[in-house]
Design a protein around this motif. Structure first.
Motif, PDB file in Angstrom:
ATOM      1  N   CYS A 178     -33.068 -45.079  82.443  1.00 16.48           N
ATOM      2  CA  CYS A 178     -32.285 -44.595  81.313  1.00 16.48           C
ATOM      3  C   CYS A 178     -31.955 -45.784  80.414  1.00 16.48           C
ATOM      4  N   ALA A 179     -31.718 -45.485  79.147  1.00 14.62           N
ATOM      5  CA  ALA A 179     -31.462 -46.533  78.181  1.00 14.62           C
ATOM      6  C   ALA A 179     -30.519 -46.025  77.101  1.00 14.62           C
ATOM      7  N   ALA A 180     -29.780 -46.957  76.502  1.00 16.91           N
ATOM      8  CA  ALA A 180     -28.786 -46.623  75.481  1.00 16.91           C
ATOM      9  C   ALA A 180     -29.088 -47.367  74.191  1.00 16.91           C
ATOM     10  N   ASP A 181     -29.017 -46.638  73.105  1.00 16.28           N
ATOM     11  CA  ASP A 181     -29.312 -47.164  71.767  1.00 16.28           C
ATOM     12  C   ASP A 181     -28.051 -47.084  70.921  1.00 16.28           C
ATOM     13  N   ALA A 182     -27.570 -48.244  70.459  1.00 17.68           N
ATOM     14  CA  ALA A 182     -26.322 -48.296  69.700  1.00 17.68           C
ATOM     15  C   ALA A 182     -26.520 -48.077  68.205  1.00 17.68           C
ATOM     16  N   THR A 183     -27.737 -47.813  67.774  1.00 15.93           N
ATOM     17  CA  THR A 183     -27.986 -47.616  66.347  1.00 15.93           C
ATOM     18  C   THR A 183     -27.161 -46.461  65.818  1.00 15.93           C
ATOM     19  N   LEU A 184     -26.500 -46.668  64.694  1.00 17.27           N
ATOM     20  CA  LEU A 184     -25.700 -45.610  64.088  1.00 17.27           C
ATOM     21  C   LEU A 184     -26.641 -44.641  63.376  1.00 17.27           C
ATOM     22  N   SER A 185     -26.931 -43.543  64.052  1.00 19.95           N
ATOM     23  CA  SER A 185     -27.884 -42.585  63.516  1.00 19.95           C
ATOM     24  C   SER A 185     -27.579 -41.205  64.088  1.00 19.95           C
ATOM     25  N   SER A 186     -27.990 -40.207  63.360  1.00 18.98           N
ATOM     26  CA  SER A 186     -27.867 -38.833  63.865  1.00 18.98           C
ATOM     27  C   SER A 186     -29.029 -38.449  64.753  1.00 18.98           C
ATOM     28  N   ARG A 191     -37.815 -42.841  70.004  1.00 19.16           N
ATOM     29  CA  ARG A 191     -38.812 -42.832  71.069  1.00 19.16           C
ATOM     30  C   ARG A 191     -39.274 -44.246  71.400  1.00 19.16           C
ATOM     31  N   THR A 192     -38.777 -45.221  70.671  1.00 17.10           N
ATOM     32  CA  THR A 192     -39.280 -46.590  70.757  1.00 17.10           C
ATOM     33  C   THR A 192     -38.405 -47.441  71.683  1.00 17.10           C
ATOM     34  N   GLN A 193     -39.030 -48.020  72.697  1.00 18.50           N
ATOM     35  CA  GLN A 193     -38.267 -48.801  73.677  1.00 18.50           C
ATOM     36  C   GLN A 193     -37.492 -49.937  73.037  1.00 18.50           C
ATOM     37  N   GLY A 194     -38.093 -50.574  72.053  1.00 17.45           N
ATOM     38  CA  GLY A 194     -37.470 -51.736  71.434  1.00 17.45           C
ATOM     39  C   GLY A 194     -36.169 -51.434  70.725  1.00 17.45           C
ATOM     40  N   ASN A 195     -35.923 -50.155  70.454  1.00 18.43           N
ATOM     41  CA  ASN A 195     -34.681 -49.782  69.774  1.00 18.43           C
ATOM     42  C   ASN A 195     -33.506 -49.651  70.733  1.00 18.43           C
ATOM     43  N   MET A 213     -29.235 -41.701  73.790  1.00 21.70           N
ATOM     44  CA  MET A 213     -29.689 -42.000  75.153  1.00 21.70           C
ATOM     45  C   MET A 213     -31.147 -41.581  75.330  1.00 21.70           C
ATOM     46  N   GLY A 214     -31.856 -42.372  76.106  1.00 26.77           N
ATOM     47  CA  GLY A 214     -33.258 -42.062  76.360  1.00 26.77           C
ATOM     48  C   GLY A 214     -33.623 -42.262  77.813  1.00 26.77           C
ATOM     49  N   TRP A 215     -34.687 -41.581  78.199  1.00 26.15           N
ATOM     50  CA  TRP A 215     -35.304 -41.777  79.507  1.00 26.15           C
ATOM     51  C   TRP A 215     -36.729 -42.272  79.276  1.00 26.15           C
ATOM     52  N   PHE A 216     -37.099 -43.267  80.059  1.00 27.31           N
ATOM     53  CA  PHE A 216     -38.449 -43.810  80.038  1.00 27.31           C
ATOM     54  C   PHE A 216     -38.937 -43.877  81.476  1.00 27.31           C
ATOM     55  N   ARG A 217     -40.225 -44.050  81.662  1.00 26.19           N
ATOM     56  CA  ARG A 217     -40.752 -44.152  83.025  1.00 26.19           C
ATOM     57  C   ARG A 217     -41.903 -45.143  83.058  1.00 26.19           C
ATOM     58  N   GLN A 218     -42.103 -45.714  84.239  1.00 22.36           N
ATOM     59  CA  GLN A 218     -43.205 -46.639  84.444  1.00 22.36           C
ATOM     60  C   GLN A 218     -43.878 -46.333  85.768  1.00 22.36           C
ATOM     61  N   ALA A 219     -45.131 -45.920  85.670  1.00 27.18           N
ATOM     62  CA  ALA A 219     -45.932 -45.646  86.855  1.00 27.18           C
ATOM     63  C   ALA A 219     -46.614 -46.935  87.307  1.00 27.18           C
ATOM     64  N   PRO A 220     -47.005 -47.011  88.569  1.00 28.21           N
ATOM     65  CA  PRO A 220     -47.671 -48.226  89.062  1.00 28.21           C
ATOM     66  C   PRO A 220     -48.907 -48.566  88.238  1.00 28.21           C
ATOM     67  N   GLY A 221     -48.978 -49.811  87.803  1.00 32.67           N
ATOM     68  CA  GLY A 221     -50.127 -50.268  87.037  1.00 32.67           C
ATOM     69  C   GLY A 221     -50.171 -49.832  85.602  1.00 32.67           C
ATOM     70  N   LYS A 222     -49.110 -49.172  85.146  1.00 34.17           N
ATOM     71  CA  LYS A 222     -49.081 -48.687  83.759  1.00 34.17           C
ATOM     72  C   LYS A 222     -47.883 -49.261  83.019  1.00 34.17           C
ATOM     73  N   GLU A 223     -47.948 -49.167  81.707  1.00 33.80           N
ATOM     74  CA  GLU A 223     -46.830 -49.615  80.890  1.00 33.80           C
ATOM     75  C   GLU A 223     -45.725 -48.560  80.903  1.00 33.80           C
ATOM     76  N   ARG A 224     -44.540 -49.024  80.645  1.00 32.14           N
ATOM     77  CA  ARG A 224     -43.420 -48.097  80.552  1.00 32.14           C
ATOM     78  C   ARG A 224     -43.590 -47.214  79.322  1.00 32.14           C
ATOM     79  N   ALA A 229     -35.348 -38.194  74.816  1.00 32.50           N
ATOM     80  CA  ALA A 229     -34.189 -38.829  74.208  1.00 32.50           C
ATOM     81  C   ALA A 229     -33.286 -37.763  73.612  1.00 32.50           C
ATOM     82  N   VAL A 230     -32.008 -38.111  73.497  1.00 33.97           N
ATOM     83  CA  VAL A 230     -31.022 -37.195  72.916  1.00 33.97           C
ATOM     84  C   VAL A 230     -30.116 -37.996  71.999  1.00 33.97           C
ATOM     85  N   SER A 231     -29.796 -37.406  70.869  1.00 36.37           N
ATOM     86  CA  SER A 231     -28.936 -38.066  69.907  1.00 36.37           C
ATOM     87  C   SER A 231     -27.495 -38.121  70.407  1.00 36.37           C
TER      88      SER A 231
END
Length: 125
Positions: free
Chosen positions: A95-103, A107-111, A33-44, A49-51
């Motif tokens: 918040c975001a969830a990553d299903a990759t099987l990993s320990s 940090r990458t949004q695309g994952n 699980m990860g947390w990301f943020r987007q401020a006005p006028g900026k990229e997310r 993140a936590v395993s």
């Protein structure tokens, strides 16, 4: 998979907030699980993140020492405790969830496969 984030609000600089994000529809412990943020006028951007089994946590340099990510697999919930908040922490937090099987966790949004709707955090000076 559905992610429901909550806990945002308006707080003065130096204050604290705790964000929560609950996952439904799948087995929570299968996701990093990860947390990301987007401020006005900026990229997310990455915040934390936590395993899957909480063995590994990761933080952006800008929040290290002030924010703590944790998870409760029994409650299907990930938390972001935010202390010593600064005006520059103002953003919509996702918040975001990553299903990759990993320990580990990424940090990458695309994952990340699934995203919540976002919760607004506003820090006044």
């Amino acid at each position: 998979v559905q992610l429901q984030a909550s806990g945002g609000g308006l707080v003065q600089a130096g204050g604290s907030l705790r964000l929560s994000c609950t996952l439904s529809g799948r087995t929570f412990s299968n996701y990093a699980m990860g947390w990301f943020r987007q401020a006005p006028g900026k990229e997310r951007e990455f915040v934390a993140a936590v395993s899957r089994k909480s063995g590994h946590t990761y933080y952006a340099d800008s929040v290290k020492g002030r924010f703590t990510i944790s998870r409760d697999n029994a409650q299907n919930t990930v938390y972001l405790q935010m202390n010593s908040l600064k005006p520059e922490d103002t953003a919509v937090y996702y918040c975001a969830a990553d299903a990759t099987l990993s320990s580990f966790a990424s940090r990458t949004q695309g994952n990340y496969d699934h995203w919540g709707q976002g919760t607004q955090v506003t820090v006044s000076s």
